[in-house]
Design an enzyme around this catalytic site. Sequence first.
Site, mmCIF file in Angstrom:
data_model
loop_
_atom_site.group_PDB
_atom_site.id
_atom_site.type_symbol
_atom_site.label_atom_id
_atom_site.label_comp_id
_atom_site.label_asym_id
_atom_site.label_seq_id
_atom_site.Cartn_x
_atom_site.Cartn_y
_atom_site.Cartn_z
ATOM 1 N N TYR A 182 -8.642 -7.288 -5.839
ATOM 2 C CA TYR A 182 -7.431 -7.085 -5.982
ATOM 3 C C TYR A 182 -6.773 -7.915 -7.061
ATOM 4 C CZ TYR A 182 -7.329 -3.783 -2.147
ATOM 5 O OH TYR A 182 -7.594 -2.780 -1.704
ATOM 6 N N ARG A 227 0.832 -1.195 0.102
ATOM 7 C CA ARG A 227 -0.092 -0.107 0.017
ATOM 8 C C ARG A 227 0.882 1.306 0.123
ATOM 9 N NH1 ARG A 227 -2.282 -3.289 4.239
ATOM 10 N NH2 ARG A 227 -4.133 -4.066 3.653
ATOM 11 N N LYS A 273 -2.138 -1.650 7.555
ATOM 12 C CA LYS A 273 -3.549 -1.185 7.654
ATOM 13 C C LYS A 273 -4.541 -1.816 8.783
ATOM 14 C CE LYS A 273 -7.561 0.217 4.960
ATOM 15 N NZ LYS A 273 -7.800 -0.080 3.538
ATOM 16 N N HIS A 282 -4.101 -9.668 3.443
ATOM 17 C CA HIS A 282 -5.612 -9.908 3.558
ATOM 18 C C HIS A 282 -6.054 -11.047 4.202
ATOM 19 C CE1 HIS A 282 -5.792 -7.628 -0.442
ATOM 20 N NE2 HIS A 282 -6.865 -7.101 0.149
#
Length: 336
Positions: free
Chosen positions: A323, A208, A233, A313
């Site tokens: 994605y 990211r 995140k 993920h």
Amino acid sequence: MPSYRKRGGVWRAEIARKGIRKSGTFNTKAEAVAWATAEEAKIMAGKVTADHTVAELLRRYVTMVSPKKANRNTKFEYNRVEALIRDYPELAAKKLSDVRAADWAAWRDDRLNGNGERKAVAGSTVSRDLNLFSAAFMTAKREWGWIHESPISGVSRPRDPQPRSRRPEQDEIDRICLALGYTTDEPPETATARCGAAYLFAIETAMRAGEIVGLRLQDIHKEKRYAHLPRTKNGSARSVPLSSRALAIIEQLEPLGHDPLFGLTSSQLDALFRKGRDRAGVEGLTFHDSRREGLTRLAKIFNVMELAKISGHRDLRILQNVYYAPTAEDLAERLA
């Protein structure tokens, strides 16, 4: 004990119990007494809570709860709360006892449709904000005892849009890097050139933007070919393998002595990328699309569980639907 006062031709009743104050005016003392007796009983039974406003609830939530979350996205949540208080002052000033699901439904529709003062926003933005505000109201219900039911519980969310499938063509990648002044032959000394380096690094690693701009030299293990991300995140640390191209970008940046490595903030990266993209004449592409491109390329090497380990993920459905976006041509190549 309630107090009663006659003013003019009406009676005023006032209650002050358990930090809760209520008052009302009535034509007769008997009506005032009946109302005060009933309201006091509700307070003592815990059926009436303190007279806080929506703004007070939300601000307390971002002050007390948001900083403790695993993703530590405090600034984002604070900004969303302050935006609501600024743009919808009537809703923000409402007492919690007066706010209803209809108020939040009206807010939702106004956000989706826009008006003369505000532009319409995407359904995903409205849903994200509703989830934040709903969490705040549920905390006020379960932990603070401010309310008995959340008025957001019955408010329907907008339908989720189709997930993005945009991937950059190689020609677009080359044009963007050229517009940003990044080449593999020279150290990216300017911030604009380092934005180009960050873009290629994102495609190589599927990291990211925030992870890239926060990357420090001490997090990189060149001998073992991976970068360790201590904070991501979702709040969990993870390690990302580095391709030869990614390592070459790191070696370009090392002599520049920036800390963090790319010498950019998230806002700088976003602004510089947009300018470079526009100069390159590329439309409909965001920096975050590099993550989809990176994961789709890595999927040619790693299986889905390995891919999730790299990307961080936890929900494989998001990885697959949002994605990982192979074209029919990509899949046909694997058959060959």
